[in-house]
Design a protein around this motif. Sequence first.
Motif, short mmCIF file in Angstrom:
data_model
loop_
_atom_site.label_atom_id
_atom_site.label_comp_id
_atom_site.label_asym_id
_atom_site.label_seq_id
_atom_site.Cartn_x
_atom_site.Cartn_y
_atom_site.Cartn_z
N UNK A 1 0.60 -1.08 0.01
CA UNK A 1 -0.25 0.09 -0.05
C UNK A 1 0.84 1.33 -0.16
N UNK A 2 0.53 2.15 -0.87
CA UNK A 2 1.09 3.56 -0.82
C UNK A 2 0.06 4.45 -0.34
N UNK A 3 0.44 4.86 0.91
CA UNK A 3 -0.67 6.08 1.55
C UNK A 3 -0.59 7.43 1.23
N UNK A 4 -1.71 7.95 0.59
CA UNK A 4 -1.74 9.24 0.33
C UNK A 4 -2.77 10.00 1.01
N UNK A 5 -2.75 11.29 1.41
CA UNK A 5 -3.79 11.78 2.13
C UNK A 5 -4.61 12.35 1.22
N UNK A 6 -6.00 12.61 1.21
CA UNK A 6 -6.81 13.03 0.42
C UNK A 6 -6.80 14.62 0.18
N UNK A 7 -6.10 15.08 1.30
CA UNK A 7 -6.09 16.67 1.07
C UNK A 7 -5.16 17.25 0.31
N UNK A 8 -3.92 16.34 -0.39
CA UNK A 8 -2.66 16.83 -1.09
C UNK A 8 -3.36 17.55 -2.26
N UNK A 9 -2.34 18.64 -2.53
CA UNK A 9 -2.39 19.03 -3.99
C UNK A 9 -2.12 17.92 -5.20
N UNK A 10 -2.16 18.13 -6.38
CA UNK A 10 -1.76 17.19 -7.30
C UNK A 10 -0.22 17.11 -7.33
N UNK A 11 0.52 18.29 -6.98
CA UNK A 11 1.91 17.95 -7.06
C UNK A 11 2.60 17.23 -5.88
N UNK A 12 1.75 17.20 -4.73
CA UNK A 12 2.11 16.43 -3.62
C UNK A 12 1.85 15.19 -3.99
N UNK A 13 0.83 14.74 -4.66
CA UNK A 13 0.47 13.50 -4.89
C UNK A 13 1.49 12.79 -5.87
N UNK A 14 1.80 13.55 -6.92
CA UNK A 14 2.73 13.11 -7.79
C UNK A 14 4.21 12.64 -7.09
#
Length: 727
Positions: A260-273
């Motif tokens: 699993x790669x955990x990514x918070x749903x509040x992040x902007x696109x650049x942070x997700x990338x």
Amino acid sequence: MGKNIREVGVEDLMKVGLKLEEAEEFDKILKQVISCSKGLDAREIWRELVARKVLKPWHPHGLHQLVYYSVYNDWDASIKGPPLYWFPSLDQSKLTNLGNALEIHGPKLLGRAYKDPITSFRLFQKFTVEHPEAYWEIALKEISVVFREAPKCILDRTDKSKHGGTWLPGSVLNIAECCLLPSNHRRKEDNTVAIVWREDRCDESAVNLMTYKELREQVMLVANALDTMFSKGDAIAIDMPMTVRAVIIYLAIILAGYVVVSIADSFAAREIATRLRVSKAKGIFTQDFILRGGRKFPLYSKVLGAAPLKAIVLPAIGNDVGIPLREQDLSWKDFLSSVDYHPRPNYYSPVYNPVDAVVNILFSSGTTGEPKAIPWTQLSSIRCTAEGWAHIDLKVGDVYCWPTNLGWVMGPVILFSSFLNGATLALYQGSPLERSFGKFVQDAGVTVLGTVPSLVKAWRNTNCLEGLDWTKIRSFASTGETSNVDDDLWLSSKAWYNAIIESCGGTELSSAYIQGSLLQPQAFGAFSTATMTAGLVILDECGVPYPDDQPCVGEVGLFPLYLGASDRLLNADHEEVYFRGMPMYKGMCLRRHGDIIKRTVGGYIIVQGRADDTMNLGGIKTSSVEIERVCDQADESILETAAISVSPAGGGPEVLVIFVVLKKGFTSQPDKLKMIFSKAIQSKLNPLFKVSLVKVVPEFPRTASNKLLRRVLRDQIKHELSVRSRI
């Protein structure tokens, strides 16, 4: 100076909201308790008031404040330690998980020194640091962990290159399977409720229930579908709210041998990338929208802007995705239909891996500007579960709620802690800031509620919980940022002054290193102990440890033998980050954590801030560098910025302050810059971050080598806020 409790009268009680008749009755009861408490100190008076339930959850908060602060009006914390508000009884202590274990094993492990769970707690905690193998032999039998291949031993210390040793060597398991299977010891059966949840703003609907059997079948269905499009060992991201489906996906990824790669749903696109790139994710689960307070916020569109990975998109409402998808992407319905042909879609044979196999990649911001990618192994899951057992005291029959997200460490922590301790996980699929969340807590019968201090402050300030009944809650937990005493007083009062277990740790530790305990008296905003097996020292400015019994302030150094702590990073030098430059202590190199902590009289611990420039905003760690990078480009008038965070003079969550040096010839008003910076940070980093204050200065303080002295700026603003608070 306020009044002493013996000076409080009817007039004072009416000023805080009681009617004359109520005030006279309350004053009568108060005087009776005080008259029976002659010769007792303030702690015993407060203890008696709470034991007699003189203060009710529905009383005005002003009354709770008046009584608490009047009881402790003459209290000198520098001599007596922090004021205490919760006290364990001997009978209660023996019914806790750890207290019961101590009654069984204490006499053998501690010999004649063992008295009872309360008296012997500190001695036992020290014993677990010196003999971690003995503690883990007990704890592993108390949680629902079943090994496919048993460990050769608890701890192998022979490899001196490993600061933390080798834990449970030779063992093989699948930690997701352990979450799903029935357990005789924990009395977790197929028909036991695994998850209770409610959708956003469905206040009048009954809560939804899912048993362990239903959960297991759903997880296995998703695991089979995963095998149709991914290869074993692939990293698969989750970027969506912590819904029932998110939990199912999380467990399915691990059950099927993926990561699993955990990514918070509040992040902007650049942070997700950034997180997708660092983790080398092969796909991502997300939602079309996020629902908060009856409004839709786009999520899939942010993922589109982050990477060209295959996305499996779930609907926020109903069964059908509400937006068109790219050609390469799949709706949730189409994803599940990939196993329509399968003869047994709800059965799956788990993939078993060594205990140190990576199951989750989480992220924690440091001071370099890029988040540290921290691999969680199956050991990490065991560690956080054991702390839920020992410190939070999770039991079969508990309903455990902690509003969070799988992108933050508390998401996996509450998931594993619930299922491996046989508790029910409670999920509210909406905003925790609204009354609807509070009603869910009431209706779901939540018994253990986790919070972050900024959330408590919001509940209190909006009065959104008025009229709700939270008295089923037997304990609270709090983490993420510094607690405010008055907010905690308000929270604890909602459940007859039950304990708030403060927790402080880190993603890289998979747990807390300091925490509260139901075997010790508790003080608001303070930690009563290091966690089981966690050893620490407080270092002076020269890196020399203070004596263990001495009140002091300094940087914490952790003992390296720590089951579940990280031993690698995906994008940074683990040795450099956590060990290089740390002093030796009793033949071991201490582990760096970065907190400045204060040990009080009586041994309580208060976190004072960070030794580096990592900030804690609303429970989310970020770095000064990240904030400054955005602010430097936010307006043409900016020469440079310096970002710091400080706690308000009265305590509570940290606030973000930006210092600014303007380019020559430019002028700009601080309030205008505050708006510009907030907008830039929220769009490029995190919409939850907010700038509280902007200070325009001619230049920044620097070292001889031109390094920015944020510490000096932090001290300046602390002084200014302190002066303001006294005006």
